[in-house]
Design a protein around this motif. Structure first.
Motif, PDB file in Angstrom:
ATOM      1  N   GLN A 142      26.121  12.153  10.877  1.00 27.14           N
ATOM      2  CA  GLN A 142      25.624  13.518  10.751  1.00 27.14           C
ATOM      3  C   GLN A 142      26.509  14.283   9.773  1.00 27.14           C
ATOM      4  O   GLN A 142      27.722  14.118   9.763  1.00 27.14           O
ATOM      5  N   ARG A 160      28.751  17.233   8.169  1.00 27.46           N
ATOM      6  CA  ARG A 160      29.550  18.375   8.608  1.00 27.46           C
ATOM      7  C   ARG A 160      29.290  19.535   7.656  1.00 27.46           C
ATOM      8  O   ARG A 160      29.442  19.399   6.440  1.00 27.46           O
ATOM      9  N   LEU A 161      28.923  20.680   8.213  1.00 29.49           N
ATOM     10  CA  LEU A 161      28.583  21.824   7.372  1.00 29.49           C
ATOM     11  C   LEU A 161      29.761  22.240   6.498  1.00 29.49           C
ATOM     12  O   LEU A 161      29.576  22.638   5.334  1.00 29.49           O
ATOM     13  N   MET A 211      18.968  14.774  11.657  1.00 28.42           N
ATOM     14  CA  MET A 211      19.664  16.061  11.702  1.00 28.42           C
ATOM     15  C   MET A 211      19.012  16.971  12.737  1.00 28.42           C
ATOM     16  O   MET A 211      17.785  17.051  12.824  1.00 28.42           O
ATOM     17  N   ASP A 222      20.198  23.026  14.232  1.00 28.20           N
ATOM     18  CA  ASP A 222      21.339  23.843  13.825  1.00 28.20           C
ATOM     19  C   ASP A 222      21.915  23.375  12.495  1.00 28.20           C
ATOM     20  O   ASP A 222      22.320  24.188  11.659  1.00 28.20           O
ATOM     21  N   THR A 223      21.949  22.062  12.302  1.00 31.57           N
ATOM     22  CA  THR A 223      22.476  21.525  11.039  1.00 31.57           C
ATOM     23  C   THR A 223      21.573  21.887   9.878  1.00 31.57           C
ATOM     24  O   THR A 223      22.039  22.333   8.817  1.00 31.57           O
TER      25      THR A 223
END
Length: 381
Positions: free
Chosen positions: A145, A147-148, A175, A178-179
């Motif tokens: 996933q 990472r922002l 995803m 929120d992502t």
């Protein structure tokens, strides 16, 4: 003379492996994402009826109105999103849609941010329009996933687009909302455009699917019929574009693609009307195959470190074995008769991995498991 642009295009190793495997006898194909299901029977019947009715001429470049309305209805039904059919452009496959997106958004020298691992062909689409690739690493410890914070650090004033993929090839990661919302915010702040490849939507097992269109209208969303409906050779896809890009993308489609095949567009309408029960059965079959292959990879002592949530791929870490992933894929092809894709095809972060596709029947998967286990025991220990 070959152009510099063409010279810089790298091979698609999965297709190279497929070509080699097709020249051999008794090979099990775990290298390509080719569904072993057939399209719904109504899709065949509709295509044949359309051919007989003479639906073989050009259509508007953006696609037939009935299909664009059916795609818009799909977004309302699946995600509760209202999409104006005028924002939809039908294409002869999802790859041409990505080409149109890059041509519409990227000027020479602009940056396009990709994840790493990523679908093997993405960088070549960026290079085709003289863009520059910038990557954000994904980690198996995070289930691949994003990472922002990593994306926020990678996006600059030179960033024209973020190319995202969920469910993802080659990892099978999905995803969450929120992502996707966070990535939309990052793109908006940088005046960049998310280009989101959703071609594996409909093939998620342990996670809810969200389209980027739930979070922003200023995104280009790609999808198609190849994976969900097993229509790979039919070459039919689509893109949803921001209102400000509609005219530019349509002009590009008129010049570069002309149109998607007329009678196949009729079949696309029929595919989108497929009862949900049939698709659920297909998902459950893929889930069972995934679970069996995950079990086998663990038994082989290969580090998986995550469970794929969608699509029909998994990445297995072979970095502890002698040789690189290309060497090991070659060994499995030649000694086990099993074709897999070396991870180097998908970026530097995947270089020590093999990608396995479970888009084939369980009997073939069981045979492949036994063959690979024998080679791992005799050749790589």
């Amino acid at each position: 003379m070959v152009s510099q642009r063409a010279a810089e295009v790298t091979p698609f190793l999965a297709m190279d492996v497929l070509e080699r495997a097709n020249a051999m006898d008794d090979v099990i194909h775990l290298e390509v994402g080719e569904p072993d299901f057939s399209p719904p029977e109504r899709v065949f019947e509709t295509a044949i009826d359309a051919l007989r009715a003479g639906h073989t001429n050009y259509t508007a470049a953006r696609g037939k109105p009935d299909l664009r309305r059916a795609i818009a209805a799909h977004y309302d039904r699946e995600y509760g999103v209202d999409v104006d059919p005028d924002r939809i452009v039908v294409t002869p496959g999802t790859s041409p849609a990505l080409l149109l997106a890059m041509a519409a958004l990227v000027d020479p020298g602009d940056e396009v941010v990709l994840t790493d691992p990523h679908y093997a062909c993405y960088p070549n689409f960026v290079r085709a329009v003289d863009g520059r690739v910038r990557t954000v690493p994904l980690r198996p410890s995070d289930g691949f996933q994003p990472r922002l914070a990593d994306f926020d650090a990678a996006v600059t004033a030179d960033t024209a687009a973020l190319v995202l993929n969920s469910p993802a090839n080659p990892t099978g990661a999905v995803m969450d909302g929120d992502t996707l919302a966070g990535l939309a915010d990052i793109a908006t702040a940088a005046e960049a455009t998310p280009v989101v490849d959703e071609v594996y939507h409909g093939l998620s097992y342990d996670a809810a699917e969200h389209t980027m269109l739930e979070y922003t209208d200023d995104a280009v969303v790609l999808n198609g019929f190849s994976k969900r409906f097993a229509m790979t050779g039919w070459r039919l896809g689509w893109m949803v574009v921001p209102p400000a890009l509609v005219d530019a993308v349509n002009r590009l489609a008129q010049n570069l693609l002309i149109c998607a095949p007329n009678f196949v567009q009729e079949a696309g309408v029929a595919a989108l009307e497929t009862p949900s029960g049939r698709l659920q059965e297909i998902r459950e079959t893929y889930r069972e195959r995934r679970d069996r292959l995950v079990e086998a990879v663990t038994d082989w002592g290969l580090d998986l470190g995550y469970t794929p949530q969608g699509a029909y791929y998994l990445l297995a870490d072979v970095s502890h074995l002698p040789g690189d992933s290309l060497d090991i894929a070659t060994l499995l092809l030649e000694e086990a008769g099993v074709a897999v894709t070396p991870g180097v095809d998908f970026g530097s972060e995947a270089a020590g991995y093999l990608r396995f596709s479970y888009a084939t029947d369980v009997e073939a998967i069981e045979t492949a498991i036994a063959r690979i286990e024998r080679v791992l025991e005799t050749e790589l220990n």
